[in-house]
Design a protein around this motif. Structure first.
Motif, PDB file in Angstrom:
ATOM      1  N   ARG A 252       0.846  -1.196   0.000  1.00 14.64           N
ATOM      2  CA  ARG A 252       0.000   0.000   0.000  1.00 14.64           C
ATOM      3  C   ARG A 252       0.876   1.239   0.000  1.00 14.64           C
ATOM      4  O   ARG A 252       1.920   1.292   0.651  1.00 14.64           O
ATOM      5  CB  ARG A 252      -0.913   0.022   1.223  1.00 14.64           C
ATOM      6  N   GLU A 253       0.413   2.261  -0.733  1.00 21.98           N
ATOM      7  CA  GLU A 253       1.067   3.561  -0.757  1.00 21.98           C
ATOM      8  C   GLU A 253       0.012   4.634  -0.531  1.00 21.98           C
ATOM      9  O   GLU A 253      -1.121   4.500  -1.002  1.00 21.98           O
ATOM     10  CB  GLU A 253       1.765   3.810  -2.095  1.00 21.98           C
ATOM     11  N   ASP A 254       0.369   5.684   0.186  1.00 23.26           N
ATOM     12  CA  ASP A 254      -0.550   6.793   0.422  1.00 23.26           C
ATOM     13  C   ASP A 254       0.088   8.082  -0.069  1.00 23.26           C
ATOM     14  O   ASP A 254       1.202   8.421   0.315  1.00 23.26           O
ATOM     15  CB  ASP A 254      -0.892   6.902   1.910  1.00 23.26           C
ATOM     16  N   ASP A 255      -0.625   8.775  -0.941  1.00 19.42           N
ATOM     17  CA  ASP A 255      -0.143  10.037  -1.503  1.00 19.42           C
ATOM     18  C   ASP A 255      -0.911  11.202  -0.900  1.00 19.42           C
ATOM     19  O   ASP A 255      -2.134  11.121  -0.704  1.00 19.42           O
ATOM     20  CB  ASP A 255      -0.334  10.061  -3.026  1.00 19.42           C
ATOM     21  N   ARG A 256      -0.198  12.279  -0.636  1.00 18.41           N
ATOM     22  CA  ARG A 256      -0.843  13.490  -0.152  1.00 18.41           C
ATOM     23  C   ARG A 256      -1.293  14.311  -1.353  1.00 18.41           C
ATOM     24  O   ARG A 256      -0.499  14.634  -2.227  1.00 18.41           O
ATOM     25  CB  ARG A 256       0.131  14.271   0.726  1.00 18.41           C
ATOM     26  N   GLN A 257      -2.572  14.657  -1.399  1.00 19.64           N
ATOM     27  CA  GLN A 257      -3.134  15.405  -2.510  1.00 19.64           C
ATOM     28  C   GLN A 257      -2.936  16.912  -2.304  1.00 19.64           C
ATOM     29  O   GLN A 257      -2.533  17.374  -1.236  1.00 19.64           O
ATOM     30  CB  GLN A 257      -4.636  15.095  -2.644  1.00 19.64           C
ATOM     31  N   ASP A 258      -3.235  17.685  -3.364  1.00 19.45           N
ATOM     32  CA  ASP A 258      -3.067  19.135  -3.295  1.00 19.45           C
ATOM     33  C   ASP A 258      -3.941  19.766  -2.217  1.00 19.45           C
ATOM     34  O   ASP A 258      -3.585  20.800  -1.651  1.00 19.45           O
ATOM     35  CB  ASP A 258      -3.383  19.775  -4.661  1.00 19.45           C
ATOM     36  N   ASP A 259      -5.112  19.156  -1.964  1.00 18.69           N
ATOM     37  CA  ASP A 259      -6.014  19.720  -0.956  1.00 18.69           C
ATOM     38  C   ASP A 259      -5.678  19.254   0.458  1.00 18.69           C
ATOM     39  O   ASP A 259      -6.417  19.531   1.407  1.00 18.69           O
ATOM     40  CB  ASP A 259      -7.466  19.359  -1.278  1.00 18.69           C
ATOM     41  N   GLY A 260      -4.555  18.542   0.612  1.00 16.86           N
ATOM     42  CA  GLY A 260      -4.145  18.073   1.927  1.00 16.86           C
ATOM     43  C   GLY A 260      -4.665  16.707   2.289  1.00 16.86           C
ATOM     44  O   GLY A 260      -4.211  16.104   3.271  1.00 16.86           O
ATOM     45  N   ALA A 261      -5.640  16.194   1.519  1.00 13.67           N
ATOM     46  CA  ALA A 261      -6.190  14.871   1.799  1.00 13.67           C
ATOM     47  C   ALA A 261      -5.208  13.791   1.351  1.00 13.67           C
ATOM     48  O   ALA A 261      -4.314  14.035   0.539  1.00 13.67           O
ATOM     49  CB  ALA A 261      -7.532  14.703   1.086  1.00 13.67           C
ATOM     50  N   SER A 262      -5.379  12.597   1.878  1.00 11.40           N
ATOM     51  CA  SER A 262      -4.517  11.466   1.531  1.00 11.40           C
ATOM     52  C   SER A 262      -5.284  10.493   0.643  1.00 11.40           C
ATOM     53  O   SER A 262      -6.441  10.178   0.922  1.00 11.40           O
ATOM     54  CB  SER A 262      -4.045  10.758   2.805  1.00 11.40           C
ATOM     55  N   ARG A 263      -4.644  10.024  -0.422  1.00 14.99           N
ATOM     56  CA  ARG A 263      -5.268   9.062  -1.332  1.00 14.99           C
ATOM     57  C   ARG A 263      -4.444   7.796  -1.333  1.00 14.99           C
ATOM     58  O   ARG A 263      -3.218   7.833  -1.494  1.00 14.99           O
ATOM     59  CB  ARG A 263      -5.365   9.629  -2.751  1.00 14.99           C
ATOM     60  N   GLY A 264      -5.091   6.653  -1.165  1.00 10.64           N
ATOM     61  CA  GLY A 264      -4.395   5.387  -1.078  1.00 10.64           C
ATOM     62  C   GLY A 264      -4.343   4.652  -2.413  1.00 10.64           C
ATOM     63  O   GLY A 264      -5.259   4.734  -3.231  1.00 10.64           O
ATOM     64  N   PHE A 265      -3.244   3.915  -2.594  1.00  8.38           N
ATOM     65  CA  PHE A 265      -3.054   3.100  -3.787  1.00  8.38           C
ATOM     66  C   PHE A 265      -2.477   1.749  -3.373  1.00  8.38           C
ATOM     67  O   PHE A 265      -1.795   1.643  -2.350  1.00  8.38           O
ATOM     68  CB  PHE A 265      -2.088   3.768  -4.768  1.00  8.38           C
ATOM     69  N   LEU A 266      -2.745   0.726  -4.174  1.00 11.40           N
ATOM     70  CA  LEU A 266      -2.069  -0.549  -4.038  1.00 11.40           C
ATOM     71  C   LEU A 266      -1.108  -0.701  -5.207  1.00 11.40           C
ATOM     72  O   LEU A 266      -1.468  -0.435  -6.355  1.00 11.40           O
ATOM     73  CB  LEU A 266      -3.069  -1.709  -4.031  1.00 11.40           C
TER      74      LEU A 266
END
Length: 336
Positions: A241-255
């Motif tokens: 799993r990887e979690d990216d920080r978005q421009d709006d500050g939210a976190s988006r997860g990926f596998l």
């Protein structure tokens, strides 16, 4: 934003990186940042925040302001380089799209005609095998014809997969068990000299995919790895799993699903063409050059991305990055 020791703390640097990325995303030109230091000092003077302060304190404030601006300029430059790299990649993909679409249309029509010719070849070969004694010359020749026809049908199916328009419907699934099941199946059908090593570092996240297509993806990637390591050895399959920080500050997860080998690898000039249809590094007659293009087509139909990391004599890693579904993104009927 700096500690009293004059060094940036890790959380401070993270905020500066976010500001730099936000400035790039907003299209603020770098020339406008050059005056930030002067404006910051003027503001301190206008507010009277430095009035009566010892000269050593004023120097410290100015040094820290300069350090913050330096870090911000670095963060801005890094973010801008990433933006330019992504823009160039998108331009290359857009330039290739019309050519590949036309190629796909032509290839699709040719494949249908070839399939029509393969059907009687396969049918007649099967009849010969049924009618002739087992082990006879006619039976052995018919078995060879049937094997070649089967291989040709497999290549045709791969071409159609790359050029297809009617894609199988993907659905939300818990990905880790699907990967484990596909790897178990592959290990059972692969040569004993080839060992699959599976490492799972995620939970029960759900993504959009089609399990049968996942088996096809892994089979293509494992076959490429098998060729790269000479047919014997270990191929590692990783799911994390990887979690990216978005421009709006939210976190988006990926596998991230990756297939890794320690084989021959590829130099940059070959790596840049790896996903192109019909491109192969294998000897003539041993590969169709469609495996990775099929992987790319399936990944895109899932809303995922595919990437290759490779170096000569240091191996190759092909990975898929799949967005993790939030509850709000899943169709109500698909939830369990």
């Amino acid at each position: 934003m700096l500690s009293y020791a004059g060094e940036a703390r890790e959380d401070d640097l993270g905020r500066i990186e976010d500001i730099g990325a936000a400035l790039v995303a907003a299209g603020v030109p770098i020339v406008e940042m050059a005056g930030l230091h002067e404006r910051a000092c003027r503001r301190l003077q206008e507010e009277g925040l430095l009035s009566g302060a010892p000269s050593s304190c004023v120097v410290t404030v100015l040094e820290r302001a300069s350090a913050c601006l330096t870090q911000l300029m670095i963060a801005y430059s890094i973010a801008d380089e990433k933006r330019i790299a992504l823009l160039k990649r998108e331009q290359r993909l857009n330039a290739d799209h019309p050519r590949l679409e036309s190629l796909g249309q032509v290839a699709g029509g040719i494949c249908h005609e070839i399939n029509n010719l393969l059907q009687p070849i396969t049918g007649l070969a099967e009849l010969i095998i049924e009618d002739e004694p087992a082990g006879s010359d006619a039976s052995q020749n018919a078995e060879l014809i049937l094997e070649c026809a089967s291989r040709a049908a497999s290549i045709v199916a791969s071409i159609l997969m790359t050029a297809r328009r009617d894609l199988p419907k993907v659905a939300p699934v818990v990905f880790a068990p699907v990967v484990e099941s596909a790897v178990t199946f592959l290990q059972a059908v692969l040569p004993p000299a080839l060992v699959l090593e599976l490492a799972v570092d995620c939970g029960m996240e759900r993504v959009l995919c089609e399990p049968a297509e996942l088996s096809q993806i892994l089979l293509n990637l494992v076959r490429n790895a098998e060729h790269a390591i000479g047919g014997a050895g270990t191929v590692r399959i990783e799911l994390s799993r990887e979690d990216d920080r978005q421009d709006d500050g939210a976190s988006r997860g990926f596998l991230r699903l990756a297939v890794r080998d320690n084989g021959t690898g590829m130099p940059p000039h070959l790596l840049s063409r790896a996903f192109h249809p019909f491109f192969t590094t294998k000897a003539p007659g041993t590969g169709s050059g469609l495996g990775l293009s099929v992987v790319m087509a399936i990944a895109e139909s899932w809303g995922a991305t595919a990437h290759i990391d490779s170096e000569p004599n240091r191996g190759t890693r092909v990975s898929l990055r799949l967005p993790i579904l939030a509850a709000a993104e899943e169709p109500a009927a698909a939830k369990v």
